[in-house]
Scaffold this active site. Structure first.
Site, PDB file in Angstrom:
ATOM      1  N   SER A   8     -10.658  -3.544  46.523  1.00 35.38           N
ATOM      2  CA  SER A   8     -10.406  -3.528  45.080  1.00 35.38           C
ATOM      3  C   SER A   8     -10.433  -4.950  44.551  1.00 35.38           C
ATOM      4  O   SER A   8      -9.620  -5.786  44.953  1.00 35.38           O
ATOM      5  CB  SER A   8      -9.042  -2.910  44.794  1.00 35.38           C
ATOM      6  OG  SER A   8      -8.666  -3.245  43.473  1.00 35.38           O
ATOM      7  N   ASP A  35     -11.161  -1.720  39.185  1.00 35.59           N
ATOM      8  CA  ASP A  35     -10.021  -1.148  38.466  1.00 35.59           C
ATOM      9  C   ASP A  35     -10.070  -1.524  36.991  1.00 35.59           C
ATOM     10  O   ASP A  35      -9.786  -2.659  36.623  1.00 35.59           O
ATOM     11  CB  ASP A  35      -8.713  -1.651  39.089  1.00 35.59           C
ATOM     12  CG  ASP A  35      -8.414  -0.964  40.408  1.00 35.59           C
ATOM     13  OD1 ASP A  35      -8.418   0.278  40.434  1.00 35.59           O
ATOM     14  OD2 ASP A  35      -8.183  -1.667  41.413  1.00 35.59           O
ATOM     15  N   HIS A  66     -12.895   2.881  38.639  1.00 33.76           N
ATOM     16  CA  HIS A  66     -11.664   3.674  38.524  1.00 33.76           C
ATOM     17  C   HIS A  66     -11.108   3.411  37.128  1.00 33.76           C
ATOM     18  O   HIS A  66     -10.543   2.349  36.872  1.00 33.76           O
ATOM     19  CB  HIS A  66     -10.701   3.212  39.648  1.00 33.76           C
ATOM     20  CG  HIS A  66      -9.334   3.797  39.562  1.00 33.76           C
ATOM     21  ND1 HIS A  66      -8.263   3.282  40.260  1.00 33.76           N
ATOM     22  CD2 HIS A  66      -8.844   4.855  38.876  1.00 33.76           C
ATOM     23  CE1 HIS A  66      -7.180   3.994  39.999  1.00 33.76           C
ATOM     24  NE2 HIS A  66      -7.507   4.954  39.154  1.00 33.76           N
ATOM     25  N   MET A 142      -3.779   8.838  44.094  1.00 31.64           N
ATOM     26  CA  MET A 142      -3.038   7.580  43.984  1.00 31.64           C
ATOM     27  C   MET A 142      -1.831   7.630  44.921  1.00 31.64           C
ATOM     28  O   MET A 142      -1.052   8.586  44.898  1.00 31.64           O
ATOM     29  CB  MET A 142      -2.540   7.347  42.556  1.00 31.64           C
ATOM     30  CG  MET A 142      -3.610   7.140  41.501  1.00 31.64           C
ATOM     31  SD  MET A 142      -4.773   5.794  41.832  1.00 31.64           S
ATOM     32  CE  MET A 142      -3.677   4.374  41.996  1.00 31.64           C
ATOM     33  N   GLY A 147      -1.623   0.506  38.013  1.00 31.13           N
ATOM     34  CA  GLY A 147      -1.314  -0.615  37.125  1.00 31.13           C
ATOM     35  C   GLY A 147      -1.313  -1.957  37.839  1.00 31.13           C
ATOM     36  O   GLY A 147      -1.715  -2.961  37.272  1.00 31.13           O
ATOM     37  N   GLY A 149      -1.688  -4.166  41.767  1.00 30.04           N
ATOM     38  CA  GLY A 149      -1.975  -4.238  43.200  1.00 30.04           C
ATOM     39  C   GLY A 149      -0.705  -4.645  43.936  1.00 30.04           C
ATOM     40  O   GLY A 149       0.297  -5.011  43.319  1.00 30.04           O
ATOM     41  N   GLY A 150      -0.759  -4.557  45.250  1.00 33.29           N
ATOM     42  CA  GLY A 150       0.344  -5.070  46.071  1.00 33.29           C
ATOM     43  C   GLY A 150       1.598  -4.223  46.111  1.00 33.29           C
ATOM     44  O   GLY A 150       2.659  -4.705  46.508  1.00 33.29           O
ATOM     45  N   ASP A 181      -5.750   5.394  47.135  1.00 33.73           N
ATOM     46  CA  ASP A 181      -5.672   4.109  46.431  1.00 33.73           C
ATOM     47  C   ASP A 181      -4.219   3.693  46.231  1.00 33.73           C
ATOM     48  O   ASP A 181      -3.467   4.368  45.539  1.00 33.73           O
ATOM     49  CB  ASP A 181      -6.385   4.258  45.075  1.00 33.73           C
ATOM     50  CG  ASP A 181      -6.477   2.947  44.307  1.00 33.73           C
ATOM     51  OD1 ASP A 181      -6.102   1.886  44.850  1.00 33.73           O
ATOM     52  OD2 ASP A 181      -6.951   2.993  43.150  1.00 33.73           O
ATOM     53  N   GLY A 182      -3.866   2.560  46.852  1.00 29.98           N
ATOM     54  CA  GLY A 182      -2.555   1.973  46.634  1.00 29.98           C
ATOM     55  C   GLY A 182      -1.764   1.795  47.911  1.00 29.98           C
ATOM     56  O   GLY A 182      -1.464   2.767  48.599  1.00 29.98           O
ATOM     57  N   GLY A 183      -1.473   0.545  48.245  1.00 26.62           N
ATOM     58  CA  GLY A 183      -0.608   0.264  49.385  1.00 26.62           C
ATOM     59  C   GLY A 183      -1.215   0.556  50.738  1.00 26.62           C
ATOM     60  O   GLY A 183      -0.491   0.746  51.718  1.00 26.62           O
ATOM     61  N   GLY A 203      -6.766  -3.498  48.200  1.00 28.69           N
ATOM     62  CA  GLY A 203      -6.775  -4.726  47.415  1.00 28.69           C
ATOM     63  C   GLY A 203      -6.178  -5.861  48.208  1.00 28.69           C
ATOM     64  O   GLY A 203      -6.891  -6.651  48.833  1.00 28.69           O
ATOM     65  N   SER A 204      -4.854  -5.891  48.260  1.00 28.90           N
ATOM     66  CA  SER A 204      -4.201  -7.017  48.937  1.00 28.90           C
ATOM     67  C   SER A 204      -4.482  -7.054  50.432  1.00 28.90           C
ATOM     68  O   SER A 204      -4.553  -8.138  51.007  1.00 28.90           O
ATOM     69  CB  SER A 204      -2.697  -7.003  48.664  1.00 28.90           C
ATOM     70  OG  SER A 204      -2.233  -5.721  48.373  1.00 28.90           O
TER      71      SER A 204
HETATM   72  C1  DX5 Z   1      -3.673   0.123  41.273  1.00 27.39           C
HETATM   73  C2  DX5 Z   1      -5.154   0.080  41.527  1.00 27.39           C
HETATM   74  C3  DX5 Z   1      -5.485  -0.185  42.938  1.00 27.39           C
HETATM   75  C4  DX5 Z   1      -4.999  -1.522  43.457  1.00 27.39           C
HETATM   76  C5  DX5 Z   1      -4.769  -1.370  44.919  1.00 27.39           C
HETATM   77  O1  DX5 Z   1      -3.463   0.534  39.969  1.00 27.39           O
HETATM   78  O2  DX5 Z   1      -5.759   1.319  41.168  1.00 27.39           O
HETATM   79  O3  DX5 Z   1      -6.881  -0.042  43.165  1.00 27.39           O
HETATM   80  O4  DX5 Z   1      -5.902  -2.556  43.242  1.00 27.39           O
HETATM   81  O5  DX5 Z   1      -4.207  -2.548  45.398  1.00 27.39           O
HETATM   82  P1  DX5 Z   1      -3.409  -2.598  46.776  1.00 27.39           P
HETATM   83  O6  DX5 Z   1      -4.370  -2.184  47.845  1.00 27.39           O
HETATM   84  O7  DX5 Z   1      -2.974  -4.013  46.874  1.00 27.39           O
HETATM   85  O8  DX5 Z   1      -2.272  -1.621  46.663  1.00 27.39           O
HETATM   86 ZN    ZN Z   2      -7.869   1.668  41.818  1.00 24.93          ZN
END
Ligand code: DX5
Ligand code: ZN
Length: 221
Positions: A8, A35, A66, A142, A147, A149-150, A181-183, A203-204
């Site tokens: 991401s 995103d 997304h 989700m 909203g 990342g991280g 998607d997420g964490g 993402g992170s």
């Molecule tokens: C959150 C986004 C994700 C986010 C994921 O609203 O939709 O795509 O970038 O980031 P990580 O992998 O750090 O949770």
């Molecule tokens: Zn996303």
């Protein structure tokens, strides 16, 4: 099923986006997860079609847009024209408008020759989007509230992945892409894959890694 890793770019340095795109492609990414946030459906604002259009010139990888936005149907044309390969829209944003808005938006995305998908937040049962599974090329679950990342992975998502995969098999779509998607981290990726997700957004876990190629490989295996 083939496991696809979708870094991401929300976690990239926006002032050096071109470099980030080239780097994740070299490091083995399968998709680029973009995103899009509007400051209303979710608090932050990120970017719109112009970013997708510019990225499009830099990579052959599929661009996964997304859309965390209100009124997604009005925006589909811009993201399709910009070169998105996949456009996903939120169940909640659609439901607010009408009972048929999600279906209509998915059909509109398809009419541009773009792959489409529905997204559910952690507090929405996956069953709510079962009726549109036959229309979807991908389903996005989700595992954090959208909203930022991280954030930390919400474990309840694992059960939703299982239900989604079971339902996809039941309707004769065993290969349906199920995206999470997420964490997502090196620590939970195996569990997520075993539950039945085959597209992992990170993402992170990718942009925060010292060795991005190793991070992508670790999420995949
Ligand atoms: C959150 C986004 C994700 C986010 C994921 O609203 O939709 O795509 O970038 O980031 P990580 O992998 O750090 O949770
Ligand atoms: Zn996303």
């Amino acid at each position: 099923m083939q496991i696809k890793i979708a870094p991401s770019i929300l976690s990239a340095d926006f002032s050096a986006m071109g470099e980030a795109i080239k780097k994740i492609e070299l490091c083995g990414a399968d998709l680029i997860h973009c995103d899009v946030m509007d400051g209303t459906f979710v608090e932050p604002i990120t970017f719109g079609g112009q970013m997708i259009k510019n990225i499009r010139k830099l990579t052959k990888l599929p661009l996964d847009a997304h859309l965390m936005i209100e009124h997604p149907k009005t925006q589909v044309k811009f993201f399709a024209a910009a070169g998105a390969d996949i456009i996903t829209v939120h169940y909640k944003a659609c439901k607010k408008i009408s009972d048929t808005y999600l279906e209509e938006t998915l059909a509109l995305i398809k009419s541009y020759g773009v792959k489409c998908g529905a997204v559910v937040n952690p507090d929405v049962p996956v069953e709510n989007i079962f009726p549109v599974f036959p229309l979807c090329d991908i389903v996005l679950l989700m595992s954090v509230y959208p909203g930022y990342g991280g954030q930390k992975f919400i474990p309840g998502a694992l059960d939703k992945i299982k239900k989604a995969r079971e339902y996809a098999v039941n309707i004769g779509r065993p290969e349906l892409d199920i995206e999470i998607d997420g964490g997502v981290t090196m620590q939970n990726a195996a569990q997520i894959r075993e539950a039945g997700a085959n597209v992992l957004v990170a993402g992170s876990a990718v942009f925060g890694a010292e060795d991005m190629a190793e991070a992508i490989a670790a999420l995949r295996r």
